[in-house]
Design an enzyme around this catalytic site. Structure first.
Site, PDB file in Angstrom:
ATOM      1  CB  CYS A  21      37.963 128.036  45.291  1.00  0.00           C
ATOM      2  SG  CYS A  21      36.302 128.557  45.748  1.00  0.00           S
ATOM      3  CG  HIS A  37      40.218 127.526  48.862  1.00  0.00           C
ATOM      4  ND1 HIS A  37      40.034 128.875  48.675  1.00  0.00           N
ATOM      5  CD2 HIS A  37      38.985 126.960  48.791  1.00  0.00           C
ATOM      6  CE1 HIS A  37      38.747 129.101  48.492  1.00  0.00           C
ATOM      7  NE2 HIS A  37      38.090 127.964  48.569  1.00  0.00           N
ATOM      8  CG  ASN A  83      35.506 130.179  49.891  1.00  0.00           C
ATOM      9  OD1 ASN A  83      36.325 130.705  49.142  1.00  0.00           O
ATOM     10  ND2 ASN A  83      34.973 128.990  49.657  1.00  0.00           N
TER      11      ASN A  83
HETATM   12  O1  UT7 Z   1      35.507 126.870  48.149  1.00  0.00           O
HETATM   13  C1  UT7 Z   1      34.985 125.836  47.379  1.00  0.00           C
HETATM   14  C2  UT7 Z   1      34.850 124.610  48.120  1.00  0.00           C
HETATM   15  N1  UT7 Z   1      33.798 124.699  49.089  1.00  0.00           N
HETATM   16  C3  UT7 Z   1      33.877 123.949  50.139  1.00  0.00           C
HETATM   17  O2  UT7 Z   1      34.857 123.279  50.292  1.00  0.00           O
HETATM   18  C4  UT7 Z   1      32.719 123.907  51.103  1.00  0.00           C
HETATM   19  C5  UT7 Z   1      32.591 122.516  51.629  1.00  0.00           C
HETATM   20  N2  UT7 Z   1      31.493 122.305  52.542  1.00  0.00           N
HETATM   21  C6  UT7 Z   1      31.409 122.867  53.764  1.00  0.00           C
HETATM   22  O3  UT7 Z   1      32.231 123.661  54.144  1.00  0.00           O
HETATM   23  C7  UT7 Z   1      30.315 122.399  54.691  1.00  0.00           C
HETATM   24  O4  UT7 Z   1      29.678 121.266  54.109  1.00  0.00           O
HETATM   25  C8  UT7 Z   1      29.254 123.477  55.014  1.00  0.00           C
HETATM   26  C9  UT7 Z   1      29.857 124.520  55.921  1.00  0.00           C
HETATM   27  C10 UT7 Z   1      28.784 124.120  53.726  1.00  0.00           C
HETATM   28  C11 UT7 Z   1      28.081 122.852  55.731  1.00  0.00           C
HETATM   29  O5  UT7 Z   1      28.517 122.205  56.916  1.00  0.00           O
HETATM   30  P1  UT7 Z   1      27.988 120.732  57.256  1.00  0.00           P
HETATM   31  O6  UT7 Z   1      28.536 120.378  58.566  1.00  0.00           O
HETATM   32  O7  UT7 Z   1      28.358 119.875  56.076  1.00  0.00           O
HETATM   33  O8  UT7 Z   1      26.430 120.965  57.391  1.00  0.00           O
HETATM   34  P2  UT7 Z   1      25.246 120.301  56.560  1.00  0.00           P
HETATM   35  O9  UT7 Z   1      25.237 120.847  55.167  1.00  0.00           O
HETATM   36  O10 UT7 Z   1      25.308 118.826  56.750  1.00  0.00           O
HETATM   37  O11 UT7 Z   1      24.001 120.869  57.335  1.00  0.00           O
HETATM   38  C12 UT7 Z   1      23.734 120.508  58.681  1.00  0.00           C
HETATM   39  C13 UT7 Z   1      22.503 121.252  59.138  1.00  0.00           C
HETATM   40  C14 UT7 Z   1      21.315 121.122  58.176  1.00  0.00           C
HETATM   41  O12 UT7 Z   1      20.147 121.021  58.973  1.00  0.00           O
HETATM   42  P3  UT7 Z   1      19.453 119.585  59.226  1.00  0.00           P
HETATM   43  O13 UT7 Z   1      19.099 119.098  57.860  1.00  0.00           O
HETATM   44  O14 UT7 Z   1      20.484 118.751  59.905  1.00  0.00           O
HETATM   45  O15 UT7 Z   1      18.295 119.932  60.089  1.00  0.00           O
HETATM   46  C15 UT7 Z   1      21.296 122.443  57.462  1.00  0.00           C
HETATM   47  O16 UT7 Z   1      20.008 122.812  57.034  1.00  0.00           O
HETATM   48  O17 UT7 Z   1      22.772 122.655  59.247  1.00  0.00           O
HETATM   49  C16 UT7 Z   1      21.744 123.389  58.541  1.00  0.00           C
HETATM   50  N3  UT7 Z   1      22.340 124.619  58.046  1.00  0.00           N
HETATM   51  C17 UT7 Z   1      22.419 125.743  58.772  1.00  0.00           C
HETATM   52  N4  UT7 Z   1      21.995 126.040  59.999  1.00  0.00           N
HETATM   53  C18 UT7 Z   1      22.245 127.276  60.468  1.00  0.00           C
HETATM   54  C19 UT7 Z   1      22.929 124.819  56.825  1.00  0.00           C
HETATM   55  N5  UT7 Z   1      23.368 126.086  56.760  1.00  0.00           N
HETATM   56  C20 UT7 Z   1      23.059 126.682  57.958  1.00  0.00           C
HETATM   57  C21 UT7 Z   1      23.276 127.970  58.485  1.00  0.00           C
HETATM   58  N6  UT7 Z   1      22.858 128.214  59.734  1.00  0.00           N
HETATM   59  N7  UT7 Z   1      23.908 128.933  57.797  1.00  0.00           N
END
Ligand code: UT7
Length: 324
Positions: free
Chosen positions: A113, A251, A281
């Site tokens: 990225c 980004h 993204n």
């Molecule tokens: O471009 C390169 C750099 N990339 C980034 O900077 C990305 C950085 N990270 C992020 O943007 C975020 O961490 C995400 C958007 C990827 C995830 O958001 P989060 O608030 O950190 O969520 P999480 O990974 O802590 O997941 C929370 C919950 C989990 O369920 P449990 O374990 O709490 O029951 C996941 O399984 O959300 C669940 N989950 C989803 N639920 C519905 C993960 N993906 C999804 C989804 N739909 N698509």
């Protein structure tokens, strides 16, 4: 002193729109989860166009706007991690598609990225050194090919797209003021994709599919911290104060990351450009795609200070300031 001045911008996104609602029928997710956690509402997905097609279309638009002939381009640098060929480079494919003169230098940069800002930094150094007079800098990715479409934690985040700028070495105060690129390879497992190369008959390693794997939570925290540091670096280097920033183009990975950076700088919302709601993204495509849209909307005016900051797999990060 020579500076790299932006003479034109261009971008390209595929026509096919993939909405959050459509993703609900593909994986267990919801429009509410995606939009509240990321700010993304829809993204574009390439159907016919390859990575180099997208890059060439963005570059053609940038060339047209700049009034620079393909015959006058000395250097093409493309940031991408999704080339359709192992070799030749996407840059060589763009050279061929656009009729850029034989003998120009052309190569790709792999910085995920951060790819566009890495490419910008390299081109800027060639232009300032005087050997190159006009350069084409492109950021492009076609992540739809690199996604595990069954993995809801990644497939909802990315889209396909490209952006480009034409740079010219010119005397004066306008142009790239400062550019910084960094990496820390020890965190590579935070965010990566295997290449998809076939195992040889002699291979002892287990084959892994070519799909993005990400530790989203940790990546999020490192992204906020590192992009904050990268912005400080460019401000310290130039003496620019946060209040001097006409527009910050970060980004486009996650609106919550962008808001955290904006709050640290105490910038009002209207001085930070976002378009991830429409495109998700797009990796290396994200910053030049946003820049082109901002420029076309008149959000970047003559004499404005525009800041850029990126973060991605590697881990890599980068920042730049341009006087428009
Ligand atoms: O471009 C390169 C750099 N990339 C980034 O900077 C990305 C950085 N990270 C992020 O943007 C975020 O961490 C995400 C958007 C990827 C995830 O958001 P989060 O608030 O950190 O969520 P999480 O990974 O802590 O997941 C929370 C919950 C989990 O369920 P449990 O374990 O709490 O029951 C996941 O399984 O959300 C669940 N989950 C989803 N639920 C519905 C993960 N993906 C999804 C989804 N739909 N698509």
């Amino acid at each position: 002193m020579l500076r790299s001045r932006v003479l034109g911008t261009g971008s390209y996104v595929p026509e096919k729109v993939l909405t959050n609602a459509e993703l609900e029928s593909m994986v267990e997710t919801s429009d509410d989860w995606i939009s509240s956690r990321t700010g993304i509402r829809e993204r574009r997905v390439a159907v016919e166009e390859s990575t180099s097609d997208m890059a060439a279309r963005a570059a053609k638009a940038a060339l047209k706007e700049s009034g620079v002939s393909p015959k006058d381009i000395d250097l093409i640098v493309v940031g991408t991690v999704t080339p359709e060929m192992a070799f030749p480079s996407t840059a060589c494919a763009v050279q061929s598609q656009l009729g850029i003169r034989a003998g120009a230098a052309a190569f790709d940069v792999s910085a995920a990225c951060s790819g566009f800002l890495y490419a910008l930094d390299i081109a800027d150094k060639y232009l300032k050194a005087g050997g190159v007079k006009k350069a084409l800098v492109i950021g492009v990715d076609r992540f739809s090919q690199l996604l595990d479409w069954k993995d809801r934690s990644t497939c909802v985040l990315f889209g396909d797209g490209a952006g480009a700028v034409v740079l010219s070495a010119e005397k004066g105060a306008k142009g790239v003021l400062s550019c910084h690129i960094h990496a820390d390879g020890k965190h590579w497992e935070m965010l990566y994709a295997k290449s998809g190369l076939q195992p040889s008959p002699f291979d002892k390693r287990e084959a892994e599919p070519a799909a993005i794997r990400m530790n989203g939570n940790e990546t999020f925290k490192i992204a906020v911290r590192t992009m904050g540091q990268a912005i400080k670096e460019v401000l310290d280097d130039t003496g620019i104060k946060p209040e001097d920033i006409a527009l910050l183009i970060p980004h486009q990975a996650n609106l919550r990351i962008i808001n955290a950076i904006r709050e640290r700088l105490d910038l009002p919302e209207d001085r930070v450009f976002t378009n991830l709601d429409k495109f998700g993204n797009t990796s290396a495509g994200s910053i030049p795609l946003a820049l082109d849209e901002a420029a076309k909307q008149g959000r970047v005016k003559d004499g404005d200070i525009v800041l850029f900051v990126a973060f991605g797999g590697g881990l890599t990060w980068a920042s730049a300031a341009i006087k428009w």
